[in-house]
Write a protein that holds these residues in place. Sequence first.
Motif, short mmCIF file in Angstrom:
data_model
loop_
_atom_site.label_atom_id
_atom_site.label_comp_id
_atom_site.label_asym_id
_atom_site.label_seq_id
_atom_site.Cartn_x
_atom_site.Cartn_y
_atom_site.Cartn_z
N LEU A 149 54.69 23.87 46.14
CA LEU A 149 55.68 23.69 47.37
C LEU A 149 55.29 24.72 48.56
O LEU A 149 55.13 24.08 49.71
CB LEU A 149 57.17 24.18 46.92
CG LEU A 149 57.71 22.96 45.96
CD1 LEU A 149 59.33 23.70 45.53
CD2 LEU A 149 58.31 21.99 47.06
N ALA A 180 61.74 27.76 49.96
CA ALA A 180 61.18 26.67 49.16
C ALA A 180 62.54 26.00 48.55
O ALA A 180 62.52 25.18 48.69
CB ALA A 180 60.32 27.27 48.06
N LEU A 183 64.19 24.06 51.09
CA LEU A 183 63.63 22.79 51.08
C LEU A 183 63.93 21.72 50.19
O LEU A 183 64.17 20.64 50.49
CB LEU A 183 62.05 22.74 51.29
CG LEU A 183 61.60 23.70 52.55
CD1 LEU A 183 59.85 23.93 52.48
CD2 LEU A 183 61.63 22.88 53.84
N VAL A 184 63.90 22.19 48.80
CA VAL A 184 64.37 21.09 47.81
C VAL A 184 65.80 20.73 48.16
O VAL A 184 66.09 19.32 47.81
CB VAL A 184 64.06 21.76 46.31
CG1 VAL A 184 64.56 20.99 45.27
CG2 VAL A 184 62.44 22.09 46.28
N ARG A 188 64.19 17.79 51.44
CA ARG A 188 62.75 17.54 52.36
C ARG A 188 61.59 17.52 51.72
O ARG A 188 60.39 17.47 52.40
CB ARG A 188 62.99 18.36 53.45
CG ARG A 188 64.09 18.45 54.47
CD ARG A 188 64.15 19.59 55.58
NE ARG A 188 62.84 19.55 56.18
CZ ARG A 188 62.44 20.90 56.87
NH1 ARG A 188 63.22 21.97 56.80
NH2 ARG A 188 61.34 20.86 57.29
N VAL A 189 61.66 17.38 50.13
CA VAL A 189 60.26 17.57 49.65
C VAL A 189 60.33 16.44 48.87
O VAL A 189 61.02 15.53 48.27
CB VAL A 189 60.77 18.58 48.39
CG1 VAL A 189 59.58 18.47 47.31
CG2 VAL A 189 60.61 19.94 48.95
N ARG A 191 57.36 14.38 46.57
CA ARG A 191 56.18 14.28 45.64
C ARG A 191 55.39 13.22 45.82
O ARG A 191 55.99 12.23 45.31
CB ARG A 191 56.57 14.89 44.38
CG ARG A 191 55.40 15.01 43.28
CD ARG A 191 55.99 15.61 41.78
NE ARG A 191 54.90 15.70 40.96
CZ ARG A 191 54.99 15.93 39.76
NH1 ARG A 191 56.20 16.70 39.56
NH2 ARG A 191 54.04 16.02 38.95
N VAL A 196 52.73 17.89 47.26
CA VAL A 196 54.05 17.73 47.81
C VAL A 196 54.24 17.89 49.42
O VAL A 196 53.49 18.63 49.94
CB VAL A 196 54.83 19.04 47.40
CG1 VAL A 196 56.13 19.25 48.01
CG2 VAL A 196 54.95 19.15 45.81
N ILE A 198 56.40 18.18 53.01
CA ILE A 198 57.55 18.55 53.32
C ILE A 198 57.84 17.78 54.61
O ILE A 198 57.15 17.52 55.48
CB ILE A 198 57.22 20.12 53.92
CG1 ILE A 198 56.63 20.92 52.74
CG2 ILE A 198 58.46 20.51 54.54
CD1 ILE A 198 57.71 21.04 51.61
#
Length: 205
Positions: A149, A180, A183-184, A188-189, A191, A196, A198
């Motif tokens: 991440l 981090a 963000l999750v 905003r993450v 995969r 990953v 952003i």
Amino acid sequence: MRTAVLVSGRGSNLKALLDASRGGNLPIEIVAVGSDRLGAAALDLSKEVGIPTRAFPIMNYPHRQAQEEDLLTWMRENRVELLLLAGYMKVLGPQFIRQADFPVLNIHPSLLPAFPGLHAQRQALEYGVKVSGCTVHLVDEGLDSGPILLQEAVAVLPEDTEESLARRILEAEHRLYPEAVGLVVSGRVKRVGRRVQILQQEGSE
């Protein structure tokens, strides 16, 4: 987002997460803190601020799978939506990862994929690298092998010992982990395979 944290030691990353959430900078609610060690200082920290805790010492179970099944049951009872490993010194087994219906994040004191596993700072010094750091990654079925991440670099100084390098990396961890997690939680993450992405915030250029 209802969050559980697993710890094994002092809980400095747990404190950084608590400070960020209580300061309004991180939209999570830490609803449970667990440990594989009965005497982990992080459990005392959690109790002081009113967070329910529970220890899962492996000696109390016939095998690791039984311990991890108990962990999963505990998390479901607490309606956990996110699991953060913060100095948790046990590797979660493949069955746990497959059954977990929530994201699992970990922070590691090196720039992965370099120096996975224990004593990452010692490994970095022995290898003679000029730059180390820390990594927040999604947890998969391998050892510190999940998609990355965020990372933050920390210079390795000629006079560094394992302890001095660990202290400076820990300072970076306290900044990086809440970022981090944010963000999750904000969605905003994204995969894509091992990568990953952003995503930009709405309204940003």
